[in-house]
Design an enzyme around this catalytic site. Structure first.
Site, mmCIF file in Angstrom:
data_model
loop_
_atom_site.group_PDB
_atom_site.id
_atom_site.type_symbol
_atom_site.label_atom_id
_atom_site.label_comp_id
_atom_site.label_asym_id
_atom_site.label_seq_id
_atom_site.Cartn_x
_atom_site.Cartn_y
_atom_site.Cartn_z
ATOM 1 N N ASP A 1 -29.876 21.117 33.421
ATOM 2 C CA ASP A 1 -30.059 22.254 34.320
ATOM 3 C C ASP A 1 -29.227 22.093 35.592
ATOM 4 O OD1 ASP A 1 -32.163 24.704 34.564
ATOM 5 O OD2 ASP A 1 -31.673 23.885 36.537
ATOM 6 N N HIS B 1 0.834 -1.211 0.000
ATOM 7 C CA HIS B 1 0.000 0.000 0.000
ATOM 8 C C HIS B 1 0.866 1.257 0.000
ATOM 9 C CE1 HIS B 1 -3.189 2.810 1.056
ATOM 10 N NE2 HIS B 1 -4.060 1.836 0.884
#
EC number: 2.1.2.5
Length: 537
Positions: free
Chosen positions: A413, A82
């Protein structure tokens, strides 16, 4: 749902299991990263890793893996089939969920900057992260490979984006950037390789050449025959599923197959796929067939069936959809919303400042939207109200969405409050002031978001009051009152926190927006109650 980025680094080692495992361990040991796949190739002498995480974690995972490669891989001894130019050859960042391409570009730039500073190696940007056309594609940058890198780095036009323009024999150089999620997708054709390839030429972007382009953008494809399945396939790569969806490809291939008098026997996705791509397919078939499906699991099932994704091998959503493979533990990410009703109420009544009114308001608003949706479900699908099905199809989705969207704000919250308290405890100085301002605005924006989401429900609720099943009248009344109370409670949290904010422009604009939402909620509630009061069977 939290942000999710995929990272697919390719390292130049595919034979030494010790090195392959060491890189895997570096990724696994990084907080917030989930390693999904390790694919070594002996002939290529290269291993492709796939892992996911939030933007911050994903960068840390890539850095930790690259540091291991820097220590253990020696490029002077590397040989493989590769193309490559470095120990870490290429490191793309890919948006998966709730993340923009720009955020992934930022991930690649942060990675490039940090790794070049920490280990002193040259880093190039490619694809969406690169702004120079002559070095945008991987093949352009990698031309000449490792063997030609020393001379290449001497040229001014090949100066790295990060790090020194210096050849490091043991490492080489790396490429990083951002790209879209690539989906490997095959459509099964009951025909020959040549017939499948003919379809591929019709649909792939390159077509048959410059003079005869194909119909679908961002699509590559060929035809082949798979002996294992005893059928031909149009084998394709979708480079941008948001522009050309899986369902679009399937329908176009099916159309061409019909014109050639060929049968289509489903399709297959090779590897992993984002949930979004599957839901896009589901939404297409829902619209095409005029179906009414809200539940996510049922949407996934519909897409699997319509695309025939289990035709070659069983398509298990839990193992093939990337989002489900890294399913968040809600007991960790949303501990309050995951509690029992009794546990949450008792915690509200305990000797702790949080959770408090903000978290309670988010829950109350979510219950309000939920009761509105319940009224719709008690109307939809019943023979008595069959004429109202089209109206319920319109009203149910926004109420269901608001209900689900509000639930995370129960925890958000409380988290915002805790972050503000933490910022208040930092040592005095400019950084403390910045931290407090940031945390305070977050503590304001969270309940403001609760208000905004809740406010989207009033249109559907007003119509639900007109047409919903009157047997659920009291449920809808309670739901609307709950929604208004949730908005009022969130408004109180916004207002109290604005008192400490020193940004006058932010205070003015936020106050105006919050007051408008509250006024609309109060007026809408009265309208709903009046409609319901006047309705008769």
């Amino acid at each position: 749902m939290n942000k999710l980025v995929e990272c697919v680094p390719n390292f130049s080692e595919g034979r030494d299991q010790t090195i392959i495992d060491a890189i895997s361990k570096a990724i696994r040991d990084t907080a917030g990263c989930t390693l999904l796949d390790v694919d070594p190739g002996k002939s290529t002498n290269r291993t492709v890793y796939t892992f996911v995480g939030c933007p911050d974690s994903i960068v840390n995972g890539a850095i930790n893996a690259t540091k291991v490669a820097f220590k253990l891989i020696d490029m002077t001894k590397h040989h493989g089939e590769h193309p490559r130019m470095g120990a870490l050859d290429v490191c793309p960042f890919v948006p998966v969920r709730n993340v923009t391409m720009e955020e992934c570009v930022n991930c690649s730039k942060e990675f490039g900057k940090r790794i070049s500073e920490e280990i002193g190696v040259p880093i190039f940007l490619y694809e969406e992260a690169s702004t120079q056309s002559y070095r945008k594609q991987l093949k352009q940058i990698r031309q000449g490979e490792y063997e030609g890198l020393e001379e290449k780095l001497k040229e001014e036009k090949w100066k790295p984006d990060f790090g020194p323009a210096k050849f490091i024999p043991s490492y080489g150089a790396s490429v990083t950037g951002a790209r879209s999620f690539l989906i490997a997708y095959n459509v099964n054709i009951l025909g020959t390789k040549e017939q499948a390839h003919r379809i591929a030429l019709n649909v792939r972007e390159a077509g048959r050449g410059d003079n005869e382009p194909g119909r679908l953008k961002f699509l590559k494809g060929i035809g082949w025959f798979v002996d294992e399945y005893n059928l031909a396939q149009v084998s394709m790569n979708l480079d941008n599923y948001r522009e050309t969806g899986v369902h679009t490809v399937f329908e176009e291939c099916s159309k061409d197959a019909r014109e050639l008098n060929l049968g289509v026997a489903g399709s297959e996705i090779v590897g992993l796929v984002p949930l979004e791509a599957i839901l896009m397919a589901a939404d297409y078939y829902i619209a095409k067939e005029n179906l009414f499906i809200i539940d996510e699991a049922l949407k996934v099932r519909l897409a699997i069936e319509r695309l025939g994704l289990s035709s070659c091998s069983f398509f298990d959503p839990k193992k093939r959809i990337i989002d489900y493979m890294v399913q968040e533990d809600l007991k960790v990410t949303q501990p309050l919303a995951s509690m029992s009703v009794r546990g949450f109420v008792e915690l509200l009544g305990s000797r702790t400042p949080a959770p408090g009114g903000g978290s309670a308001s988010a829950l109350i608003a979510a219950m309000g939207a939920g009761l509105g949706a319940m009224t719709g479900w008690m109307t939809f699908g019943k023979k008595k109200f069959e004429a109202l099905d089209s109206i319920m199809r319109e009203l149910l989705p926004p109420l269901d969405k608001a209900m689900r969207d509000l639930i995370p704000y129960i925890d958000a919250d409380t988290n915002a409050f805790n972050d503000y308290i933490k910022a208040m405890g930092t040592p005095k100085g400019p950084q403390r002031d910045i931290a407090i301002d940031k945390a305070l605005k977050q503590a304001i924006n969270i309940p403001l978001s609760t208000m905004k989401i809740s406010n989207t429900c009033w249109g559907p609720l007003l119509k639900m009051a007109q047409y919903g099943n009157l047997a659920s009248k009291s449920d809808l009344e309670v739901g609307c009152k709950s929604l208004e109370t949730g908005i009022w409670g969130a408004h109180r949290n916004v207002s109290i926190n604005l008192l400490d904010c020193k940004d006058a422009q932010f205070v003015e604009s936020t106050t105006k927006e919050a007051n408008e939402i509250l006024k609309n909620a109060q007026e809408s509630l009265q309208k709903v109650l009046e409609i319901l009061s006047n309705r008769k069977e």
